[in-house]
Design a protein around this motif. Structure first.
Motif, PDB file in Angstrom:
ATOM      1  N   MET A  91       0.830  -1.241  -0.137  1.00 36.72           N
ATOM      2  CA  MET A  91       0.196  -0.110  -0.125  1.00 36.72           C
ATOM      3  C   MET A  91       0.940   1.233  -0.135  1.00 36.72           C
ATOM      4  SD  MET A  91      -3.280   1.031   0.306  1.00 36.72           S
ATOM      5  CE  MET A  91      -4.305   1.916   0.753  1.00 36.72           C
ATOM      6  N   PRO A  92       0.747   2.195  -0.891  1.00 39.61           N
ATOM      7  CA  PRO A  92       1.494   3.397  -0.844  1.00 39.61           C
ATOM      8  C   PRO A  92       1.265   4.230   0.237  1.00 39.61           C
ATOM      9  CG  PRO A  92       0.102   3.187  -3.080  1.00 39.61           C
ATOM     10  CD  PRO A  92      -0.370   2.243  -1.654  1.00 39.61           C
ATOM     11  N   ASP A  93       2.198   5.207   0.556  1.00 32.26           N
ATOM     12  CA  ASP A  93       2.239   5.816   2.061  1.00 32.26           C
ATOM     13  C   ASP A  93       1.139   7.020   1.643  1.00 32.26           C
ATOM     14  OD1 ASP A  93       3.482   7.801   0.596  1.00 32.26           O
ATOM     15  OD2 ASP A  93       5.498   7.491   1.545  1.00 32.26           O
ATOM     16  N   ALA A  94       0.793   7.841   2.558  1.00 30.44           N
ATOM     17  CA  ALA A  94      -0.041   8.933   2.756  1.00 30.44           C
ATOM     18  C   ALA A  94       0.428   9.724   1.679  1.00 30.44           C
ATOM     19  CB  ALA A  94      -0.293   9.632   4.282  1.00 30.44           C
ATOM     20  N   ALA A  95       1.698  10.406   1.622  1.00 33.99           N
ATOM     21  CA  ALA A  95       2.050  11.375   0.649  1.00 33.99           C
ATOM     22  C   ALA A  95       1.633  10.871  -1.053  1.00 33.99           C
ATOM     23  CB  ALA A  95       3.633  11.527   0.556  1.00 33.99           C
ATOM     24  N   ALA A  96       1.946   9.616  -1.335  1.00 30.56           N
ATOM     25  CA  ALA A  96       1.657   8.986  -2.446  1.00 30.56           C
ATOM     26  C   ALA A  96       0.345   9.231  -2.870  1.00 30.56           C
ATOM     27  CB  ALA A  96       2.354   7.599  -2.739  1.00 30.56           C
ATOM     28  N   LEU A  97      -0.670   8.698  -1.690  1.00 32.27           N
ATOM     29  CA  LEU A  97      -2.063   8.564  -1.979  1.00 32.27           C
ATOM     30  C   LEU A  97      -2.777   9.972  -2.491  1.00 32.27           C
ATOM     31  CD1 LEU A  97      -3.141   5.831   0.692  1.00 32.27           C
ATOM     32  CD2 LEU A  97      -3.167   5.765  -2.009  1.00 32.27           C
ATOM     33  N   LEU A  98      -2.008  11.134  -1.464  1.00 30.63           N
ATOM     34  CA  LEU A  98      -2.530  12.451  -1.593  1.00 30.63           C
ATOM     35  C   LEU A  98      -1.909  12.889  -3.016  1.00 30.63           C
ATOM     36  CD1 LEU A  98      -1.907  14.056   1.938  1.00 30.63           C
ATOM     37  CD2 LEU A  98      -4.065  13.685   0.773  1.00 30.63           C
ATOM     38  N   GLN A  99      -0.934  12.654  -3.401  1.00 33.07           N
ATOM     39  CA  GLN A  99      -0.244  12.940  -4.638  1.00 33.07           C
ATOM     40  C   GLN A  99      -1.137  12.555  -5.903  1.00 33.07           C
ATOM     41  OE1 GLN A  99       2.362  14.943  -5.651  1.00 33.07           O
ATOM     42  NE2 GLN A  99       1.296  15.015  -7.546  1.00 33.07           N
ATOM     43  N   ALA A 100      -1.742  11.194  -5.981  1.00 37.72           N
ATOM     44  CA  ALA A 100      -2.651  10.473  -6.748  1.00 37.72           C
ATOM     45  C   ALA A 100      -3.812  11.075  -6.624  1.00 37.72           C
ATOM     46  CB  ALA A 100      -2.808   9.172  -6.294  1.00 37.72           C
ATOM     47  N   TYR A 101      -4.420  11.659  -5.294  1.00 41.78           N
ATOM     48  CA  TYR A 101      -5.692  12.374  -5.417  1.00 41.78           C
ATOM     49  C   TYR A 101      -5.569  13.691  -6.294  1.00 41.78           C
ATOM     50  CZ  TYR A 101      -9.180  15.840  -3.670  1.00 41.78           C
ATOM     51  OH  TYR A 101     -10.010  16.931  -3.291  1.00 41.78           O
ATOM     52  N   ASP A 102      -4.530  14.572  -6.170  1.00 44.72           N
ATOM     53  CA  ASP A 102      -4.087  15.761  -6.610  1.00 44.72           C
ATOM     54  C   ASP A 102      -3.922  15.591  -8.216  1.00 44.72           C
ATOM     55  OD1 ASP A 102      -3.884  17.017  -4.093  1.00 44.72           O
ATOM     56  OD2 ASP A 102      -1.874  17.162  -4.055  1.00 44.72           O
ATOM     57  N   ASP A 103      -3.308  14.363  -8.589  1.00 40.47           N
ATOM     58  CA  ASP A 103      -3.007  14.211  -9.769  1.00 40.47           C
ATOM     59  C   ASP A 103      -4.509  13.916 -10.719  1.00 40.47           C
ATOM     60  OD1 ASP A 103      -0.415  14.671  -9.768  1.00 40.47           O
ATOM     61  OD2 ASP A 103      -0.048  12.606  -9.710  1.00 40.47           O
ATOM     62  N   GLN A 104      -5.151  13.059 -10.196  1.00 39.68           N
ATOM     63  CA  GLN A 104      -6.598  12.446 -10.718  1.00 39.68           C
ATOM     64  C   GLN A 104      -7.792  13.501 -10.498  1.00 39.68           C
ATOM     65  OE1 GLN A 104      -6.785   8.302  -9.873  1.00 39.68           O
ATOM     66  NE2 GLN A 104      -4.443   8.152  -9.888  1.00 39.68           N
ATOM     67  N   LEU A 105      -7.864  14.038  -9.363  1.00 41.28           N
ATOM     68  CA  LEU A 105      -9.162  14.518  -8.887  1.00 41.28           C
ATOM     69  C   LEU A 105      -9.578  15.962  -8.729  1.00 41.28           C
ATOM     70  CD1 LEU A 105     -10.063  11.764  -6.601  1.00 41.28           C
ATOM     71  CD2 LEU A 105     -11.027  12.024  -8.874  1.00 41.28           C
ATOM     72  N   ARG A 106      -8.335  16.777  -9.219  1.00 41.81           N
ATOM     73  CA  ARG A 106      -8.401  18.155  -9.127  1.00 41.81           C
ATOM     74  C   ARG A 106      -8.412  18.841 -10.472  1.00 41.81           C
ATOM     75  NH1 ARG A 106      -4.574  20.072  -3.903  1.00 41.81           N
ATOM     76  NH2 ARG A 106      -5.759  21.978  -4.405  1.00 41.81           N
ATOM     77  N   THR A 107      -9.029  20.002 -10.715  1.00 37.81           N
ATOM     78  CA  THR A 107      -9.122  20.583 -11.755  1.00 37.81           C
ATOM     79  C   THR A 107      -9.949  20.192 -12.863  1.00 37.81           C
ATOM     80  OG1 THR A 107      -7.070  20.152 -12.892  1.00 37.81           O
ATOM     81  CG2 THR A 107      -6.860  21.733 -11.574  1.00 37.81           C
ATOM     82  N   GLU A 108      -9.455  19.745 -13.888  1.00 35.34           N
ATOM     83  CA  GLU A 108     -10.764  19.347 -14.972  1.00 35.34           C
ATOM     84  C   GLU A 108     -11.802  18.203 -14.483  1.00 35.34           C
ATOM     85  OE1 GLU A 108      -7.213  19.382 -15.537  1.00 35.34           O
ATOM     86  OE2 GLU A 108      -7.054  20.871 -17.064  1.00 35.34           O
ATOM     87  N   ALA A 109     -11.147  17.479 -13.493  1.00 25.84           N
ATOM     88  CA  ALA A 109     -12.202  16.489 -13.139  1.00 25.84           C
ATOM     89  C   ALA A 109     -13.125  16.745 -12.160  1.00 25.84           C
ATOM     90  CB  ALA A 109     -10.954  15.365 -12.003  1.00 25.84           C
ATOM     91  N   GLU A 110     -12.858  17.985 -11.288  1.00 24.57           N
ATOM     92  CA  GLU A 110     -13.939  18.433 -10.760  1.00 24.57           C
ATOM     93  C   GLU A 110     -15.036  19.520 -11.616  1.00 24.57           C
ATOM     94  OE1 GLU A 110     -11.741  20.445  -6.874  1.00 24.57           O
ATOM     95  OE2 GLU A 110     -10.457  20.867  -8.488  1.00 24.57           O
ATOM     96  N   THR A 111     -14.673  19.859 -12.762  1.00 26.81           N
ATOM     97  CA  THR A 111     -15.566  20.772 -13.127  1.00 26.81           C
ATOM     98  C   THR A 111     -15.950  20.257 -14.806  1.00 26.81           C
ATOM     99  OG1 THR A 111     -13.563  21.961 -14.485  1.00 26.81           O
ATOM    100  CG2 THR A 111     -14.364  22.785 -12.451  1.00 26.81           C
ATOM    101  N   PRO A 112     -16.305  19.091 -14.862  1.00 19.10           N
ATOM    102  CA  PRO A 112     -16.846  18.451 -16.405  1.00 19.10           C
ATOM    103  C   PRO A 112     -18.079  19.176 -16.888  1.00 19.10           C
ATOM    104  CG  PRO A 112     -16.950  16.705 -14.546  1.00 19.10           C
ATOM    105  CD  PRO A 112     -16.092  17.891 -14.111  1.00 19.10           C
ATOM    106  N   SER A 113     -18.952  19.477 -15.893  1.00 20.18           N
ATOM    107  CA  SER A 113     -20.328  20.115 -16.139  1.00 20.18           C
ATOM    108  C   SER A 113     -20.224  21.388 -16.147  1.00 20.18           C
ATOM    109  CB  SER A 113     -21.412  19.277 -15.278  1.00 20.18           C
ATOM    110  OG  SER A 113     -21.296  19.807 -13.992  1.00 20.18           O
ATOM    111  N   ALA A 114     -19.143  22.079 -15.902  1.00 13.35           N
ATOM    112  CA  ALA A 114     -19.302  23.452 -16.002  1.00 13.35           C
ATOM    113  C   ALA A 114     -19.819  24.047 -17.218  1.00 13.35           C
ATOM    114  CB  ALA A 114     -17.846  24.176 -15.422  1.00 13.35           C
ATOM    115  N   LEU A 115     -20.511  25.150 -16.990  1.00 11.43           N
ATOM    116  CA  LEU A 115     -20.705  25.787 -18.374  1.00 11.43           C
ATOM    117  C   LEU A 115     -19.707  26.582 -18.857  1.00 11.43           C
ATOM    118  CD1 LEU A 115     -24.072  27.478 -17.100  1.00 11.43           C
ATOM    119  CD2 LEU A 115     -23.873  25.366 -18.372  1.00 11.43           C
ATOM    120  N   ALA A 116     -18.909  27.213 -18.084  1.00 13.65           N
ATOM    121  CA  ALA A 116     -17.493  27.906 -18.577  1.00 13.65           C
ATOM    122  C   ALA A 116     -16.454  27.749 -17.468  1.00 13.65           C
ATOM    123  CB  ALA A 116     -17.866  29.260 -18.944  1.00 13.65           C
TER     124      ALA A 116
END
Length: 172
Positions: free
Chosen positions: A1-26
């Motif tokens: 199992m990856p350590d906490a830092a690696a898991l937070l990095q995966a979260y940041d890489d996969q679930l921030r920015t574009e992944a948060e706004t797919p239904s945005a109008l703009a």
């Protein structure tokens, strides 16, 4: 199992920015910020990271983000998404100074998806199925309003129906 830092990095890489706004109008870029406009008068501010900004620069970003949405008469509420693991000196103070009100902290759960892909016995009278028909999506968002004490069903349904129409992989 990856350590906490690696898991937070995966979260940041996969679930921030574009992944948060797919239904945005703009979505408007403002330095490291993504300013997303959603149906129903909702503004949303997020970022991948603040690029090492100091407290003064963060205060300027908060002011600029607030001004962006204040200039749009359709916007009635704005959320600035914060994360406890970010390096963001002075962010809480800047948000308070510009009338952002903190909500209850949210939690994320991280683990192996394969461990969750199991059959689970459902209580009598409960069924689990995918929904995509408009009536089902509207019923689902109305149920969410009841469960969470919100009144966002109509705008959430519209956003979900737009995403389903785009066929971007979202499943309900």
């Amino acid at each position: 199992m990856p350590d906490a830092a690696a898991l937070l990095q995966a979260y940041d890489d996969q679930l921030r920015t574009e992944a948060e706004t797919p239904s945005a109008l703009a979505v408007t870029r403002l330095g490291p910020l993504r300013l997303a406009t959603f149906a129903g008068g909702r503004g949303f501010i997020t970022y991948r990271d603040l690029g090492g900004a100091d407290a003064d620069e963060i205060r300027r970003l908060v002011a600029a983000g607030r001004a962006h949405f204040e200039a749009d008469p359709e916007i009635t509420r704005v959320e600035w998404k914060t994360r406890g693991h970010d390096r963001a000196p002075g962010l809480a103070e800047a948000l308070a100074a510009y009338a952002f009100v903190p909500e209850e902290p949210e939690s994320i759960m991280i683990g192996e998806a394969a461990l969750l892909a199991v059959d689970v016995p459902l209580p009598a009278g409960v069924t689990l199925r995918r929904v995509s028909a408009e009536a089902d999506v509207r019923a689902m968002t109305a149920m969410q309003d009841v469960a969470f004490g919100d009144s966002l069903a109509d705008e959430m349904a519209e956003a979900m129906l737009r995403r389903l129409a785009r066929d971007d992989g979202m499943e309900l």
